[in-house]
Design a protein around this motif. Structure first.
Motif, PDB file in Angstrom:
ATOM      1  N   THR A  85      -0.390   2.678  10.770  1.00 26.63           N
ATOM      2  CA  THR A  85      -1.172   1.018  10.927  1.00 26.63           C
ATOM      3  C   THR A  85      -0.309   1.661   9.288  1.00 26.63           C
ATOM      4  O   THR A  85      -1.096   1.004   8.122  1.00 26.63           O
ATOM      5  N   LEU A  86       0.840   1.944   8.676  1.00 25.76           N
ATOM      6  CA  LEU A  86       1.584   1.921   7.701  1.00 25.76           C
ATOM      7  C   LEU A  86       1.538   0.185   7.135  1.00 25.76           C
ATOM      8  O   LEU A  86       2.142  -0.765   8.080  1.00 25.76           O
ATOM      9  N   LEU A  87       2.200   0.291   5.547  1.00 21.15           N
ATOM     10  CA  LEU A  87       1.771  -1.039   4.801  1.00 21.15           C
ATOM     11  C   LEU A  87       3.655  -1.651   5.612  1.00 21.15           C
ATOM     12  O   LEU A  87       4.229  -0.260   5.535  1.00 21.15           O
ATOM     13  N   ARG A  88       3.514  -2.780   6.440  1.00 23.78           N
ATOM     14  CA  ARG A  88       5.053  -3.372   6.377  1.00 23.78           C
ATOM     15  C   ARG A  88       5.309  -4.365   5.513  1.00 23.78           C
ATOM     16  O   ARG A  88       3.498  -5.342   5.257  1.00 23.78           O
ATOM     17  N   SER A  89       6.355  -4.979   5.328  1.00 27.01           N
ATOM     18  CA  SER A  89       7.102  -6.149   4.677  1.00 27.01           C
ATOM     19  C   SER A  89       6.963  -6.829   5.619  1.00 27.01           C
ATOM     20  O   SER A  89       6.833  -7.213   6.692  1.00 27.01           O
ATOM     21  N   ILE A  94       8.906  -0.891   6.926  1.00 27.82           N
ATOM     22  CA  ILE A  94       7.627   0.173   6.519  1.00 27.82           C
ATOM     23  C   ILE A  94       7.811  -0.033   4.961  1.00 27.82           C
ATOM     24  O   ILE A  94       8.311   0.399   4.060  1.00 27.82           O
ATOM     25  N   ASP A  95       6.355  -0.431   4.292  1.00 29.39           N
ATOM     26  CA  ASP A  95       5.988   0.556   2.885  1.00 29.39           C
ATOM     27  C   ASP A  95       6.919   1.437   1.967  1.00 29.39           C
ATOM     28  O   ASP A  95       6.044   2.809   3.008  1.00 29.39           O
ATOM     29  N   ARG A  96       7.236   1.454   1.778  1.00 23.01           N
ATOM     30  CA  ARG A  96       7.628   3.548   1.366  1.00 23.01           C
ATOM     31  C   ARG A  96       7.087   4.618   1.076  1.00 23.01           C
ATOM     32  O   ARG A  96       7.085   5.293   1.112  1.00 23.01           O
ATOM     33  N   ALA A  97       5.801   3.868   0.395  1.00 23.24           N
ATOM     34  CA  ALA A  97       5.225   4.425  -0.682  1.00 23.24           C
ATOM     35  C   ALA A  97       4.145   4.674   0.152  1.00 23.24           C
ATOM     36  O   ALA A  97       4.155   6.522   0.448  1.00 23.24           O
ATOM     37  N   ALA A  98       3.903   4.030   1.085  1.00 23.19           N
ATOM     38  CA  ALA A  98       2.738   4.059   2.353  1.00 23.19           C
ATOM     39  C   ALA A  98       3.578   5.574   3.470  1.00 23.19           C
ATOM     40  O   ALA A  98       2.586   5.780   3.568  1.00 23.19           O
TER      41      ALA A  98
END
Length: 150
Positions: A85-89, A94-98
């Motif tokens: 469920t990680l945020l993606r661009s 994948i969004d690094r912070a997430a």
């Protein structure tokens, strides 16, 4: 009803190719040994080690794959299978912070003294999401070993 195993056909095809390659190498090694020439025997014997190593590695990977699938099936049945469920661009990265946040949570759970195979399986999933396949495989091997002893 069993769900289809998408990766099974490519894995079987790759294994078949490795078996063919291993057979080809083994036949060359045997031919060298049969020459009767000391150098041929020595080289042939050394060449025959390669198929043994390859067969051992293939067996090790299939055993791990079987154990990982069993763990995934068990987690899915219990409703504990990790879900990405990680945020993606917009490009799908994948969004690094997430990823870092999810990884930190999974690592903390796996590092507890009472951590079991489930925590290590989740850590492997977090490593994979972070793009670290080597550590993901190590975590899966740890999870499989813990599950085997449990």
């Amino acid at each position: 009803m069993a769900r289809p195993r998408r990766g099974l056909v490519p894995a079987l095809a790759l294994t078949a190719l490795l078996v063919l390659y291993t057979w080809a190498v083994a036949t060359r090694g045997v031919a060298l040994v049969r020459t009767g020439d000391p150098a041929g025997i020595g080289i042939g014997a050394a060449v025959l080690v390669v198929p043994l190593v390859v067969i051992g590695l293939i067996a090790r990977e299939w055993l791990l794959a079987t154990r990982v699938q069993q763990m995934a099936d068990e987690l899915a049945e219990a409703g504990e299978l990790p879900v990405d469920t990680l945020l993606r661009s917009p490009g799908g990265r994948i969004d690094r912070a997430a990823a870092d946040e999810a990884f930190g949570t999974a690592r903390a759970a796996a590092e507890r003294d009472d951590a079991g195979w489930r925590e290590w399986y989740h850590l492997a999933f977090a490593y994979d999401a972070a793009g670290d396949r080597r550590r993901a495989r190590h975590a899966l091997r740890t999870a499989a070993a813990l599950r085997k002893t449990a």
